[in-house]
Design a protein around this motif. Sequence first.
Motif, short mmCIF file in Angstrom:
data_model
loop_
_atom_site.label_atom_id
_atom_site.label_comp_id
_atom_site.label_asym_id
_atom_site.label_seq_id
_atom_site.Cartn_x
_atom_site.Cartn_y
_atom_site.Cartn_z
N MET A 312 0.87 -1.34 0.05
CA MET A 312 0.13 -0.14 -0.06
C MET A 312 0.94 1.36 0.01
O MET A 312 0.49 2.37 -0.78
N ILE A 313 1.89 1.20 0.92
CA ILE A 313 2.97 2.28 0.78
C ILE A 313 3.41 2.63 -0.39
O ILE A 313 3.29 3.99 -1.13
N PHE A 314 3.79 1.70 -1.16
CA PHE A 314 4.17 2.26 -2.61
C PHE A 314 3.41 2.33 -3.54
O PHE A 314 3.70 3.19 -4.42
N ALA A 315 2.20 1.84 -3.47
CA ALA A 315 1.24 2.33 -4.41
C ALA A 315 0.99 3.68 -4.39
O ALA A 315 0.55 4.30 -5.20
N ILE A 316 0.75 4.09 -2.78
CA ILE A 316 0.46 5.53 -2.53
C ILE A 316 1.43 6.34 -3.04
O ILE A 316 1.26 7.30 -3.47
N LEU A 317 2.77 6.01 -2.85
CA LEU A 317 3.92 6.90 -3.40
C LEU A 317 3.73 7.07 -4.68
O LEU A 317 4.17 7.93 -5.52
N ALA A 318 3.18 6.08 -5.54
CA ALA A 318 3.30 6.09 -7.00
C ALA A 318 2.38 6.97 -7.43
O ALA A 318 2.25 7.63 -8.51
N THR A 319 1.37 7.36 -6.71
CA THR A 319 -0.02 8.17 -7.20
C THR A 319 0.31 9.48 -6.40
O THR A 319 -0.58 10.46 -6.82
N ARG A 320 1.11 9.59 -5.34
CA ARG A 320 1.09 11.04 -4.68
C ARG A 320 1.82 11.96 -5.62
O ARG A 320 2.82 11.79 -6.09
N PRO A 321 0.97 13.10 -5.50
CA PRO A 321 1.44 14.30 -6.49
C PRO A 321 2.37 15.01 -5.79
O PRO A 321 2.77 15.04 -4.39
N SER A 322 3.24 15.64 -6.70
CA SER A 322 4.30 16.45 -6.22
C SER A 322 4.20 17.87 -6.96
O SER A 322 4.07 17.80 -8.24
#
Length: 418
Positions: A312-322
């Motif tokens: 879940m952490i890596f999936a969220i990092l993949a979609t987290r905007p910057s």
Amino acid sequence: MNDQQLLELVEEYVKRFFQTHHDDRLVYHNFKHTEQVVKHATAIANHYQLNDHDFFILLAAAWFHDTGYFITLEDHETAGANLAESFLKEQNLPEEDIVLVKSAIFSTRMPQNPSTLLEKILCDADLYHLGTDAFEEKNKLMRKEFNDIHHLDNNKLQWNKHSVEFLKSHQYHTDYCQLLLNQGKQKNLEELEARVEKWQKEEDEKIASEQKKSQEESKKLQEKQILPEVKDSDKPKKKKERPERGVETMFRISSTNHQRLSDMADNKAHILITVNSIILSAIISLLLRRLSEYENLIIPTAIILIVSLLAMIFAILATRPSLPPGTFTRNDIDEKKVNLLFFGNFYRMPLDEYAYGMSRMMEDRDFLYGSLTRDLYSQGIVLGKKYRLLRVAYNIFMFGLIVAVLAFIIAAAFFGEK
């Protein structure tokens, strides 16, 4: 000192200010324009029979409203309002009246959005010419001033297309000007639209004629077999002739493909997050409370909890905007360093600065194509990072799930209750 005497001091001060400040580029926003705004504001104010004090507030704002152009071109309304405040404080004008003068000056900022009668009168006086016969002459002066200030070369067709849009979006705020000037403004709009249509047609015909002439010359060269002979030596020249339509199609298709890949990645990440959320919810609500009874399942349960959490952490990092800082400087524009096609580079900039940058980019083909190239490259970098994180998340989920299932089987087979 009464309002009339103070108004005379304001007029004398502004006249001296224009005499001591000069900018050859300001062929429209000069003292003549200020005098006309004061004249029109006086006429509108007389129609509404303003009292002497309101009359003073209005005309003081009218006198000062464009003085800021000679201080700064970036935010001339604020500069003019500050100049008015400084002078009026010296004349011991009450603070509440100074606030009203400044507010009226600020109301002339585009797009206009006046809230009081005094502000509406000043806004209408400032753009009074839109509904008069003087519109065409003043529009030419505005074009020259804009080009000189921003170092651009808007031809009459480009400028008047913008003028048509401005006339369509503009509205007078007082009933007096609506009745007096709307018909004239509509007439000016129709005449300008007719001229724009005529100029556009002439330009299209000119382009078509040049293309036809070029095709005929190319055909003649081919018939004389000149092109095959100079084909190799002509290559350096052809570098300058880019296939415009093909290049634009390439950029459009590439950008669409990147967007499609980004949507696919987001969907995959969403699936992974949803599945692992269900797994975590099921384990926490059903299994953890029973581990005291089934101690042999503690290790397999811990494994699947860790696996689901990491996935879940890596999936969220993949979609987290910057987001980048969202600012740029004119030096970045002049050196063609900034990509204005991505909102993250300008979302904190004022509209004037963004419009300046876009104008420069649209006038410079190399700048435009360079920005498109940087935009595609940036999309590719983001996609690469997104898919890399997503791959890690799926690998953790896949191999971790296998390990967790094997751990459950071993725990049940060898350490279960006998």
